[in-house]
Design a protein around this motif. Structure first.
Motif, short mmCIF file in Angstrom:
data_model
loop_
_atom_site.label_atom_id
_atom_site.label_comp_id
_atom_site.label_asym_id
_atom_site.label_seq_id
_atom_site.Cartn_x
_atom_site.Cartn_y
_atom_site.Cartn_z
N ARG A 1 49.89 22.22 31.80
CA ARG A 1 49.49 23.53 31.29
C ARG A 1 48.93 24.41 32.39
O ARG A 1 49.25 25.60 32.49
N ASP B 1 51.81 25.46 34.73
CA ASP B 1 52.62 26.51 34.09
C ASP B 1 51.93 27.86 34.18
O ASP B 1 52.58 28.89 34.46
N LEU B 2 50.62 27.87 33.93
CA LEU B 2 49.88 29.13 34.02
C LEU B 2 49.90 29.67 35.45
O LEU B 2 50.06 30.89 35.65
N ARG C 1 52.27 29.22 37.66
CA ARG C 1 53.60 29.77 37.93
C ARG C 1 53.77 31.15 37.28
O ARG C 1 54.39 32.05 37.86
N ASN C 2 53.19 31.30 36.09
CA ASN C 2 53.31 32.58 35.39
C ASN C 2 52.37 33.65 35.94
O ASN C 2 52.61 34.84 35.74
N ARG C 3 51.30 33.20 36.61
CA ARG C 3 50.33 34.14 37.19
C ARG C 3 50.17 33.84 38.68
O ARG C 3 49.11 33.39 39.13
N GLU D 1 42.28 29.23 32.69
CA GLU D 1 42.67 29.24 31.28
C GLU D 1 41.69 30.03 30.44
O GLU D 1 42.07 30.79 29.54
N GLU E 1 42.32 33.61 30.87
CA GLU E 1 43.54 34.00 30.16
C GLU E 1 43.24 34.25 28.68
O GLU E 1 43.77 35.17 28.06
#
Length: 675
Positions: A131, A134-135, A137-139, A244, A247
């Protein structure tokens, strides 16, 4: 000194040391036994109070009568005798230890218990790692965390331990800015060569810590900053879990995590985590007593710069000072708590209390509040002065018979309480005992005492509501008739806090006759619905928790001794006479006050003795058991969320015991709301 004498003296010292160690081990075993005995006592009480027991007991009585067998009640009394004997023995032993000069020890949670907690609950799951990645990579550009490191004295191993923990972070967006003394220079150079995110900042070796940190803040490029003292470490998922949280709640300005202490070096095999600090997500008055946010705080960098950064003159409490300035500017809603022990502290706290006192005094000065701050064991105490002409306090006491209890209560309330003016309103719920009736006639001659007769079924809420309606005081206090004053300043302390506009109700430290704790605040979800914190813990016990001696907020306090402004009580609608006639009405009132925006405060500096339920007695009768079941259902339906997640407690603390020990996480989320 002769050689033989020297040898004899050495042997004596060794024997004394061994005996002291044995005594300490026995003290710890006795403390654990006392906690177990206290829990067993409550469990036994729950069994005897249960509906199933009452029905079964009633059937046995009927059957015994029908068959002509004698029926004897006595099991409960015999068990209570065992418990009372143990407590009396322990009290006498504690007195003997104090008289003998036995050294008291600071609270140190059982390392074995916490070690088991870590193995079972502090697990970095593969799903959490995925998790976080993934965060990231997205940010790819954020959030970025700037870790500020400064020390003139830390050695290479301490720098290495901290930097290795940063390099192990799953979250990639970070930078380390360091100002170090000569001892750390080669180590930092080595790590800076390994990773370009680690930077050494030039700063005069004669600069103080505050000036060095100010330089690091000005050079930082991250969205959030945190101070990492060499030797301290972050768990590999720490920065990822903070990312997280950002976010989920992008408007927060200050994030803090739970933390613990760590012994040993990172490279050797003798490392031990101990002394966990499981924190509440909201507790302003506890923060005014001790810096529970501590070294695990992340500050929004631009906000920190705008507020002037870390100010000089606070030593290791510089973060505490900055935290208060954040709260003054942005409020508690801008704070976020991550209920996981992600930070591991090895460095010493230094002269923390002096800096804390200076920071808190500055906080009150900026708010233009006249509050005295004094040092107490484990932290600070805030004293709110009374007006030059203190307001009238109306104390309401429900009774039914038991003149002996009422006499003791009134003797203390009127004769050993250093507060004036006071009026007493005695709510007589149908006394029949001749001694009580005669005593009521006698006390009515005192102009400070009024007696209101309200016979009928016992309804604690209604009796107190009627008394409050008759009260003339700006402040009202609800006091059980089985309360005994043991410290004269109790009402000054409670009234001073009750007059604060933000405070809804104030509770006291209540003790059993042997000095052990009966009430030190109410924790929601404890032993089912709600129960008293630190129940059965001995006064001055060597394993006493540091929070036991500090002013703080709880979700509720008991109305066995509760003080509040009359206007606030009336605005809240008083006690619930319909759904909560006998139990949990005080908890319900406190939760409604919190919903209105008020805090509930408990202070250990108002001490009284409480002989629990001496008038009403326990709920043995089946009708009482049915009433209790209805009241429990009402509370669980109305306050389900607070019961599951008390913001003044921690999801990582036990729900089965009273001692704030580590327990199975209940309702733990990635972030905890501040209220």
């Amino acid at each position: 000194m002769k050689p033989d004498d020297a040898k004899s003296d050495k042997d004596a010292r060794e024997e004394i040391a061994a005996l002291k160690k044995t005594v300490e081990e026995r003290d710890r075993e006795i403390a654990m036994l006392a906690e177990w005995m206290g829990a067993v006592r409550v469990d036994v009480g729950s069994v005897f109070s249960s509906f199933a027991w009452k029905i079964g007991n009633a059937l046995i009585k009927i059957m015994a009568g029908a068959m002509g067998f004698p029926y004897r009640e006595g099991l409960r009394e015999r068990l209570e005798g065992v418990f009372d004997s143990f407590r009396a023995w322990r009290a006498s032993r504690s007195k003997f230890s104090r008289d003998a000069g036995s050294p008291s020890r600071v609270f140190d949670p059982d390392s074995v218990l916490y070690g088991r907690w870590i193995q079972k609950y502090d697990i970095l799951e593969d799903s959490a790692i995925s998790r976080i990645r993934d965060l990231a990579r997205n940010r790819p550009r954020g959030p970025v965390f700037s870790l500020l490191m400064h020390s003139k004295t830390a050695g290479p191993d301490q720098w290495a331990d901290s930097l290795e923990s940063v390099l192990a972070q799953i979250w990639p967006n970070w930078e380390v800015l360091s100002v170090c003394g000569e001892a750390g220079d080669p180590t930092v150079d080595t790590y800076a060569a390994r990773d370009s995110r680690i930077k050494k900042i030039s700063c005069s070796h004669h600069s103080g810590a505050a000036r060095a940190l100010s330089r690091l803040v000005s050079d930082a490029k991250g969205d959030f900053i945190t101070v990492l003292t060499p030797g301290d470490e972050w768990s590999p998922d720490a920065l990822g879990r903070v990312a997280e949280a950002l976010e989920q709640r992008p408007g927060i300005r200050l994030i803090y995590t739970d933390h613990d202490r760590i012994n040993g070096d990172r490279m050797d095999g003798d490392r031990r985590r101990h002394s966990p600090c499981f924190k509440p997500s909201w507790n302003p008055d506890l923060l005014a007593s001790v810096d529970f946010i501590g070294p695990s705080a992340f500050y929004h960098r631009e906000s920190a710069v705008a507020l002037g950064g870390f100010s000089p003159g606070f030593s290791r409490a510089r973060g505490y000072d900055l935290t208060w300035r954040f709260i003054e500017k942005f409020g508690w809603d801008a704070l976020c708590h991550i209920p996981r022990p992600l930070f591991h502290q090895k460095s010493a706290d230094g002269d923390l209390v002096r800096g804390m006192r200076k920071a808190l005094e500055g906080h009150f000065r900026r708010l233009k509040k006249n509050v005295q701050v004094v040092d107490v064991p484990g932290g600070l105490r805030t004293i709110y002065p009374l007006p030059s002409h203190p307001p009238l306090v109306s104390l309401i006491i429900p009774i039914r018979d038991r003149a002996d209890l009422l006499r003791t209560a009134l003797d203390g309330l009127l004769g050993r309480t250093d507060y004036e003016p006071v009026e007493i309103i005695v709510m007589d719920n149908g006394s029949r005992d001749p001694e009580t009736l005669a005593y009521l006639s006698e006390i009515k001659k005192d102009s400070r005492i009024s007696v209101i007769r309200r016979p009928g079924p016992f309804n604690y809420s209604r009796l107190n509501n009627i008394g409050a309606a008759r009260a003339a005081g700006e402040i009202i206090g609800f006091v059980n008739n089985d309360i005994e004053v043991i410290s004269p300043g109790w009402l000054k302390e409670m009234a001073g806090h009750a007059l604060r506009p933000e405070i809804g109700a104030v509770g006291a430290m209540l003790r059993y006759g042997d000095g052990s704790v009966q009430h030190a605040g109410v924790v929601m979800g404890l032993r089912g619905l709600a129960d008293h914190a630190f129940r059965f813990m001995d006064k001055g016990a060597p394993n006493a928790h540091p929070r036991l001696g500090l002013i703080q907020n709880y979700s509720a306090v008991t109305a066995a001794c509760m003080v509040m402004r009359r206007r606030v009580f009336e605005k809240a609608g008083g006690f619930n006479e319909k759904s909560l006639k006998v139990t949990f009405n005080d908890v319900d009132l406190c939760l409604r006050l919190e919903k209105m925006g008020h805090r509930i405060l408990w202070t250990p500096f108002a001490e009284l003795s409480h002989h629990e339920s001496s008038t009403r007695g326990p709920d043995h009768h089946p009708k009482r058991a049915l009433r209790l079941a209805r009241e429990i259902r009402f509370m669980k339906s109305k306050w389900k969320k607070t019961i599951e997640n008390d913001p003044c407690y921690s999801p990582n603390l036990t729900r089965d015991g009273y001692d704030f020990a580590p327990g199975p996480p209940v309702g733990r989320k990635s972030t905890q709301p501040t209220r």
